[in-house]
Design a protein around this motif. Structure first.
Motif, PDB file in Angstrom:
ATOM      1  N   HIS A  44       0.853  -1.181   0.000  1.00 40.83           N
ATOM      2  CA  HIS A  44       0.000   0.000   0.000  1.00 40.83           C
ATOM      3  C   HIS A  44       0.889   1.231   0.000  1.00 40.83           C
ATOM      4  O   HIS A  44       1.873   1.280   0.738  1.00 40.83           O
ATOM      5  CB  HIS A  44      -0.884  -0.024   1.254  1.00 40.83           C
ATOM      6  CG  HIS A  44      -1.797   1.147   1.360  1.00 40.83           C
ATOM      7  ND1 HIS A  44      -1.875   1.900   2.497  1.00 40.83           N
ATOM      8  CD2 HIS A  44      -2.679   1.695   0.483  1.00 40.83           C
ATOM      9  CE1 HIS A  44      -2.774   2.861   2.318  1.00 40.83           C
ATOM     10  NE2 HIS A  44      -3.264   2.754   1.103  1.00 40.83           N
ATOM     11  N   TRP A  45       0.574   2.209  -0.863  1.00 41.66           N
ATOM     12  CA  TRP A  45       1.317   3.454  -0.861  1.00 41.66           C
ATOM     13  C   TRP A  45       0.441   4.583  -1.363  1.00 41.66           C
ATOM     14  O   TRP A  45      -0.602   4.356  -1.950  1.00 41.66           O
ATOM     15  CB  TRP A  45       2.617   3.333  -1.650  1.00 41.66           C
ATOM     16  CG  TRP A  45       2.487   3.151  -3.133  1.00 41.66           C
ATOM     17  CD1 TRP A  45       2.565   4.117  -4.091  1.00 41.66           C
ATOM     18  CD2 TRP A  45       2.280   1.923  -3.853  1.00 41.66           C
ATOM     19  NE1 TRP A  45       2.409   3.571  -5.344  1.00 41.66           N
ATOM     20  CE2 TRP A  45       2.232   2.233  -5.231  1.00 41.66           C
ATOM     21  CE3 TRP A  45       2.121   0.595  -3.455  1.00 41.66           C
ATOM     22  CZ2 TRP A  45       2.046   1.267  -6.201  1.00 41.66           C
ATOM     23  CZ3 TRP A  45       1.918  -0.367  -4.426  1.00 41.66           C
ATOM     24  CH2 TRP A  45       1.888  -0.028  -5.784  1.00 41.66           C
ATOM     25  N   TYR A  69      -2.738   3.701  -3.733  1.00 39.98           N
ATOM     26  CA  TYR A  69      -2.468   2.485  -4.499  1.00 39.98           C
ATOM     27  C   TYR A  69      -2.426   1.281  -3.579  1.00 39.98           C
ATOM     28  O   TYR A  69      -1.968   1.373  -2.440  1.00 39.98           O
ATOM     29  CB  TYR A  69      -1.098   2.573  -5.207  1.00 39.98           C
ATOM     30  CG  TYR A  69      -1.038   3.581  -6.311  1.00 39.98           C
ATOM     31  CD1 TYR A  69      -1.396   3.233  -7.610  1.00 39.98           C
ATOM     32  CD2 TYR A  69      -0.612   4.876  -6.063  1.00 39.98           C
ATOM     33  CE1 TYR A  69      -1.325   4.160  -8.634  1.00 39.98           C
ATOM     34  CE2 TYR A  69      -0.541   5.805  -7.087  1.00 39.98           C
ATOM     35  CZ  TYR A  69      -0.894   5.439  -8.358  1.00 39.98           C
ATOM     36  OH  TYR A  69      -0.833   6.355  -9.377  1.00 39.98           O
ATOM     37  N   TRP A  70      -2.881   0.150  -4.106  1.00 40.09           N
ATOM     38  CA  TRP A  70      -2.721  -1.148  -3.450  1.00 40.09           C
ATOM     39  C   TRP A  70      -2.247  -2.143  -4.500  1.00 40.09           C
ATOM     40  O   TRP A  70      -2.733  -2.144  -5.626  1.00 40.09           O
ATOM     41  CB  TRP A  70      -4.050  -1.662  -2.894  1.00 40.09           C
ATOM     42  CG  TRP A  70      -4.429  -1.076  -1.583  1.00 40.09           C
ATOM     43  CD1 TRP A  70      -5.221   0.024  -1.381  1.00 40.09           C
ATOM     44  CD2 TRP A  70      -4.056  -1.541  -0.297  1.00 40.09           C
ATOM     45  NE1 TRP A  70      -5.360   0.263  -0.052  1.00 40.09           N
ATOM     46  CE2 TRP A  70      -4.653  -0.690   0.650  1.00 40.09           C
ATOM     47  CE3 TRP A  70      -3.270  -2.598   0.159  1.00 40.09           C
ATOM     48  CZ2 TRP A  70      -4.495  -0.862   2.011  1.00 40.09           C
ATOM     49  CZ3 TRP A  70      -3.116  -2.771   1.513  1.00 40.09           C
ATOM     50  CH2 TRP A  70      -3.724  -1.917   2.430  1.00 40.09           C
ATOM     51  N   LEU A  87      -4.316  -1.625  -7.833  1.00 40.10           N
ATOM     52  CA  LEU A  87      -5.530  -0.827  -7.713  1.00 40.10           C
ATOM     53  C   LEU A  87      -5.161   0.619  -7.421  1.00 40.10           C
ATOM     54  O   LEU A  87      -4.162   0.883  -6.757  1.00 40.10           O
ATOM     55  CB  LEU A  87      -6.398  -1.356  -6.576  1.00 40.10           C
ATOM     56  CG  LEU A  87      -6.637  -2.864  -6.555  1.00 40.10           C
ATOM     57  CD1 LEU A  87      -7.316  -3.261  -5.257  1.00 40.10           C
ATOM     58  CD2 LEU A  87      -7.463  -3.276  -7.753  1.00 40.10           C
ATOM     59  N   ARG A  88      -6.007   1.550  -7.877  1.00 36.23           N
ATOM     60  CA  ARG A  88      -5.733   2.976  -7.684  1.00 36.23           C
ATOM     61  C   ARG A  88      -7.028   3.696  -7.354  1.00 36.23           C
ATOM     62  O   ARG A  88      -8.078   3.386  -7.900  1.00 36.23           O
ATOM     63  CB  ARG A  88      -5.124   3.555  -8.954  1.00 36.23           C
ATOM     64  CG  ARG A  88      -4.982   5.046  -8.970  1.00 36.23           C
ATOM     65  CD  ARG A  88      -4.199   5.523 -10.194  1.00 36.23           C
ATOM     66  NE  ARG A  88      -4.621   4.956 -11.446  1.00 36.23           N
ATOM     67  CZ  ARG A  88      -5.433   5.568 -12.316  1.00 36.23           C
ATOM     68  NH1 ARG A  88      -5.929   6.753 -12.060  1.00 36.23           N
ATOM     69  NH2 ARG A  88      -5.730   4.994 -13.465  1.00 36.23           N
ATOM     70  N   ARG A  89      -6.929   4.683  -6.449  1.00 40.06           N
ATOM     71  CA  ARG A  89      -8.103   5.496  -6.117  1.00 40.06           C
ATOM     72  C   ARG A  89      -7.666   6.912  -5.766  1.00 40.06           C
ATOM     73  O   ARG A  89      -6.760   7.128  -4.977  1.00 40.06           O
ATOM     74  CB  ARG A  89      -8.854   4.898  -4.938  1.00 40.06           C
ATOM     75  CG  ARG A  89     -10.063   5.724  -4.517  1.00 40.06           C
ATOM     76  CD  ARG A  89     -10.862   5.052  -3.469  1.00 40.06           C
ATOM     77  NE  ARG A  89     -10.133   4.964  -2.223  1.00 40.06           N
ATOM     78  CZ  ARG A  89     -10.680   4.610  -1.068  1.00 40.06           C
ATOM     79  NH1 ARG A  89     -11.952   4.277  -1.013  1.00 40.06           N
ATOM     80  NH2 ARG A  89      -9.955   4.555   0.009  1.00 40.06           N
ATOM     81  N   TRP A  96     -12.734   2.883  -7.472  1.00 40.50           N
ATOM     82  CA  TRP A  96     -11.432   2.271  -7.649  1.00 40.50           C
ATOM     83  C   TRP A  96     -11.194   2.027  -9.131  1.00 40.50           C
ATOM     84  O   TRP A  96     -12.114   1.715  -9.877  1.00 40.50           O
ATOM     85  CB  TRP A  96     -11.360   0.942  -6.908  1.00 40.50           C
ATOM     86  CG  TRP A  96     -11.237   1.106  -5.435  1.00 40.50           C
ATOM     87  CD1 TRP A  96     -12.260   1.177  -4.532  1.00 40.50           C
ATOM     88  CD2 TRP A  96     -10.034   1.229  -4.693  1.00 40.50           C
ATOM     89  NE1 TRP A  96     -11.757   1.338  -3.266  1.00 40.50           N
ATOM     90  CE2 TRP A  96     -10.390   1.365  -3.336  1.00 40.50           C
ATOM     91  CE3 TRP A  96      -8.687   1.240  -5.023  1.00 40.50           C
ATOM     92  CZ2 TRP A  96      -9.453   1.505  -2.327  1.00 40.50           C
ATOM     93  CZ3 TRP A  96      -7.748   1.382  -4.026  1.00 40.50           C
ATOM     94  CH2 TRP A  96      -8.129   1.504  -2.688  1.00 40.50           C
ATOM     95  N   LEU A  97      -9.934   2.114  -9.552  1.00 32.65           N
ATOM     96  CA  LEU A  97      -9.518   1.833 -10.922  1.00 32.65           C
ATOM     97  C   LEU A  97      -8.481   0.715 -10.898  1.00 32.65           C
ATOM     98  O   LEU A  97      -7.679   0.610  -9.970  1.00 32.65           O
ATOM     99  CB  LEU A  97      -8.934   3.082 -11.574  1.00 32.65           C
ATOM    100  CG  LEU A  97      -9.881   4.281 -11.664  1.00 32.65           C
ATOM    101  CD1 LEU A  97      -9.128   5.500 -12.146  1.00 32.65           C
ATOM    102  CD2 LEU A  97     -11.049   3.966 -12.572  1.00 32.65           C
ATOM    103  N   LEU A  98      -8.510  -0.096 -11.932  1.00 28.64           N
ATOM    104  CA  LEU A  98      -7.552  -1.181 -12.081  1.00 28.64           C
ATOM    105  C   LEU A  98      -6.444  -0.708 -13.011  1.00 28.64           C
ATOM    106  O   LEU A  98      -6.695  -0.395 -14.169  1.00 28.64           O
ATOM    107  CB  LEU A  98      -8.259  -2.410 -12.665  1.00 28.64           C
ATOM    108  CG  LEU A  98      -7.383  -3.598 -13.005  1.00 28.64           C
ATOM    109  CD1 LEU A  98      -6.744  -4.156 -11.741  1.00 28.64           C
ATOM    110  CD2 LEU A  98      -8.210  -4.656 -13.701  1.00 28.64           C
TER     111      LEU A  98
END
Length: 105
Positions: A44-45, A69-70, A87-89, A96-98
């Motif tokens: 996670h960052w 991000y995950w 994953l991004r948000r 959420w976006l892939l």
């Protein structure tokens, strides 16, 4: 399958179920539910380049305005192959976006 290799500008919307601490538990993608494997270490960052991960970004929680991000390992079932999801948000969005799916960890 790696989305970033096939189409580097493509991102896909998906649904992510989180635990009370905000950690992904499951991902609904392409009509399937992928369960995050607790035996696989998730990363996670906040901010930075998802390809480089936490080496080039602030620690999680350090920049509340940055993109979250995950990178998690998930499976369709206990015997299915492991896939790694990035994953991004945006912090101002619930969507959420892939960014990427790849085989293995």
């Amino acid at each position: 399958m790696t989305l970033s290799t096939e189409n580097p500008t493509q991102t896909l919307e998906l649904q992510v179920r989180l635990d009370p601490a905000g950690t992904p538990l499951a991902i609904r993608h392409d009509g399937r539910i992928w369960l995050v494997d607790p035996a696989i270490e998730s990363r996670h960052w906040i901010g930075g380049d998802p390809g480089l991960g936490p080496r080039c970004s602030a620690a999680a929680g350090a920049n509340p305005a940055g993109t979250e991000y995950w990178r998690v390992g998930a499976r369709l079932g206990s015997t299915s192959a492991l896939r790694t999801f990035t994953l991004r948000r945006n912090p101002r969005s619930v969507q959420w976006l892939l960014d990427d799916i790849s085989d293995g960890s």
